[in-house]
Every structure is written in structure tokens, then in C-alpha cells.
Design an enzyme around this catalytic site. Sequence first.
Site, PDB file in Angstrom:
ATOM      1  N   PHE A 137       0.787  -1.233   0.000  1.00 16.78           N
ATOM      2  CA  PHE A 137       0.000   0.000   0.000  1.00 16.78           C
ATOM      3  C   PHE A 137       0.823   1.288   0.000  1.00 16.78           C
ATOM      4  CE2 PHE A 137      -2.665  -3.319   1.904  1.00 16.78           C
ATOM      5  CZ  PHE A 137      -3.719  -3.298   0.996  1.00 16.78           C
ATOM      6  N   ASN A 181     -12.614  -2.976   6.850  1.00 21.47           N
ATOM      7  CA  ASN A 181     -13.899  -2.967   6.165  1.00 21.47           C
ATOM      8  C   ASN A 181     -15.027  -2.966   7.205  1.00 21.47           C
ATOM      9  OD1 ASN A 181     -16.104  -5.166   5.433  1.00 21.47           O
ATOM     10  ND2 ASN A 181     -15.559  -4.064   3.567  1.00 21.47           N
ATOM     11  N   CYS A 202     -13.298   0.219  -0.552  1.00 23.46           N
ATOM     12  CA  CYS A 202     -13.993  -0.885  -1.209  1.00 23.46           C
ATOM     13  C   CYS A 202     -15.391  -0.488  -1.672  1.00 23.46           C
ATOM     14  CB  CYS A 202     -14.092  -2.081  -0.260  1.00 23.46           C
ATOM     15  SG  CYS A 202     -15.005  -1.692   1.239  1.00 23.46           S
TER      16      CYS A 202
END
Lengths: 160, 160, 160
Positions: free
Chosen positions: C64, C102, C135
Site C-alpha cells: 500500500f 472494512n 472498497c
Amino acid sequence: MEPEAAEQRAGVSARESVPSKRFHVLVGVTGSVAALKLPLLLSSLLEIAGVDVQVVTTESAKHFYNAQEIPVPLYSDSDEWQTCVVRAWDLRRPVLFCPAMNTAMWEHPITAQQVAKLKEFGYTEIPCIQKRLVCGDEGYGAMAEVWTIVEKVKEVLERS
Amino acid sequence: MEPEAAEQRAGVSARESVPSKRFHVLVGVTGSVAALKLPLLLSSLLEIAGVDVQVVTTESAKHFYNAQEIPVPLYSDSDEWQTCVVRAWDLRRPVLFCPAMNTAMWEHPITAQQVAKLKEFGYTEIPCIQKRLVCGDEGYGAMAEVWTIVEKVKEVLERS
Amino acid sequence: MEPEAAEQRAGVSARESVPSKRFHVLVGVTGSVAALKLPLLLSSLLEIAGVDVQVVTTESAKHFYNAQEIPVPLYSDSDEWQTCVVRAWDLRRPVLFCPAMNTAMWEHPITAQQVAKLKEFGYTEIPCIQKRLVCGDEGYGAMAEVWTIVEKVKEVLERS
């Protein structure tokens, strides 16, 4: 388990008039000798109307079946993919788990604690059974029979 | 710890008349600097009459001893073998554990929780001791002395 | 957080007359998409007077950010170094953690248990926030804003 407009597996006419739900079943398989039942489990699941099946597998599980013989998409686990899928699971969708292990492992006190933890998360246990295990020991720890698993999956799908 | 007919280590006559028990001791060794005491521990254990010793080791532990100098069967851990052995242990047979770590690790609250969990499983702790550690810190966390471990093993074997 | 004699980063005269504390901040970064904020976090931390920064990173986190762009010492985690650093942390020194995941992961019941465990150890949570995640999902789980983290670090340093 998203309801969708009538859409079924290959071989069934698209003009079929009764709409039906379509279900997505993800089978996670880990490194137990019980993984050798994967092909049988998949063919049984694929007989349920409106069911799509995909598999996520650990590397260890691959010792017990032949990946060439898996008739559905197979995702491998080199990056702990399976762990991540479970960790990020939307709990409005059901999770069933089928313990499978040697009797000594089953009887170790940590097992009951781990099973209790999974049930506390809302997952459904398909209990292991007693039989002569592949290692020769006789006792609890064997994975439930494939037909038991398939019946339980159907039950859950019908409630969805 | 299966009792067997008179049978002892190499060099002792098979016609030896006093029957004796034979014990199997499995030494698990993990990646702590305390692993450098493995050869000393093994030679001390091998002096106990009727004891067979085998070792299961993690890869990390191998940094601390020379595998060439290990006089007993040595099983390596590339597949988390050691974890599996403990997980599948038949708890009618004793498990002893010897914590060994840096003082800061020892004092972290998770350590007491982990030690308590192991004891709850029925494992026997051979407590760590206070001394100047290899890293230079002074405090608790050093593995028990080899003779303490060996005495404890003898005690357990005598009760078996 | 050891107080030291006046000593500051490159570019500031060594003859500076006001003594100041010097702080060592170790940033641990793991495999979340939030790791893409590492460069911004580092440049913000480096603006705090008297702060030295080092980074310990997992291999997954490296997906990342670009390691070439990290202006401070970077230690990699092939041997679970990061886990060991946390495990051996001297708890007289503060640990801050910034969850980032998430929304489904955040809402899984294990998350609250894990966060509670970390707080029970005395670590300080910098809570995640609600926003549209990378996402595409909308909800809790996003890492706190970099400025929030930096403000919290300053607060902790001032109390040290």
C-alpha cells in the site's frame, strides 16, 4: 443469499416460467483429511436448484483432493484468503461450520471453547460424528456425513 | 507413557532380569534463546533409566542450537508440526511447559493469561526464574534451570 | 520516551539554548489499505519537535505504499518482527492503536472483543471513523484521520 430473477444453471430453459431464487454458496475447505470429501460435497450441493458454488481452500487442504477435479471456481489461500473471508463476513448471511479432526484433538478442552466461540458469533455447527477415523482411532471427531451437510444447507437456504 | 517389558537403551543386555518401564519423552523446542540449552537438556534426560527422547522443533528454534549435535530423532516444524502435536495431545499423558522470554514479555499482561490457559488445560508449568537475561536485562523470564526441568520430568515419570 | 539533552533534527543548530526532550516514536503498519496514508502520517509526525520516527512494517502493508518514499528507518517483518515488538513492549511506555478495516469486519463481534482486550492491556484506541471506504462500502471501519492521530500522539508526548 440474494434473491434474483429466474435464472438457473446450464441445461434449464431460460424461458422457465416459475421465478426462483438464486443462492451463492461458498465452501471453505481446510487441511483435514475430511477434505477428501470435497468433490462429493460439491456435486451434492450443485444438485440443489438455483445454487452457485465456489470454493476457497487453504494450501494444506489441497493435499486431500485433486484441484483438477473441482468443477467450480477455486480460490487458493496463499495469503490467508480464507481467514480474511470469514473475518469480513457479513453476519446477516449464514455461516455453517463442520468440525473434523482426530479424537484426541476433539477431546482437548480448547476445542469446546473454540466451538462455543464460533456459535457465540452466530455460526451454525454441523456436529462431528463418531466413527473409525482415517488414522485408525475410533471416536468423535469425524466430519458429519456429506448428506447431513447438504440437508442442513438446504434448510438454511429455504429460510433465506 | 506405556509400560513395556524389560527393554533398555543400547548397551544394556536384553537378558537383564529386572523388568522396567520404558518412557517416551517428546521435547518440543521453540524460538527462544533458551533453546541453546537443548543439548544439555537432552543429555540429562537420556541419563534417566528407560527413557526414550525425541525432539520436535520449530524453524526459529534452530537458530539457537546445532542440529548436527542432537543425539536423538529431530522432527522439524515447517508445517507447524509442533503446534499440531500439542493440539492433538492425548491429555491422559502429561504435558510440562517451561516459559522462557524477555522480562518485558514476561510482564506483559497477556503472558499471565496464556500461562493460566495452559494450566487450565491441565499442563504443568515449570516456572521461569529471575536472572540476568542474554539480552542484558535483569528480571523474570529466564527458563528454569535444566536440572530443575529434569527433576520435574523424573517426578512425573515416577507417578506414571 | 527518554528525556535527553537538547538535540534536534538535522538543520537545527546544536547550540540551540533551550533544552528539550527527545521522543522516539515507532510506527507499526499492517496490511490495511489505510497503510497508504503512511507517508502523510510520517511527514506529520516529523513536524513535532524533538521526535524521532522509525517504522516497523508487515510484508502485507508494503502493498500500500512505496518503501522508497519512506524518509525514516523502515524495519520489515519477514520474521513477525512487528508481533514480537508489541509482545515485548515495556508497558510503561504508551501504545496507541488505530483500527482500520472494512465495515463488515468492524461489525463482526470478534472485533469488539479484540479491541476490548487491547484496551485492557492499557493500550489507547484511536477510534475508527465512518466514511465511504475504498472498497465502496459506507460505514465504520476507516482509520482515524491522520491529523487526529498526530494530535493524539502530541497529547501523549506532552504527558510523558
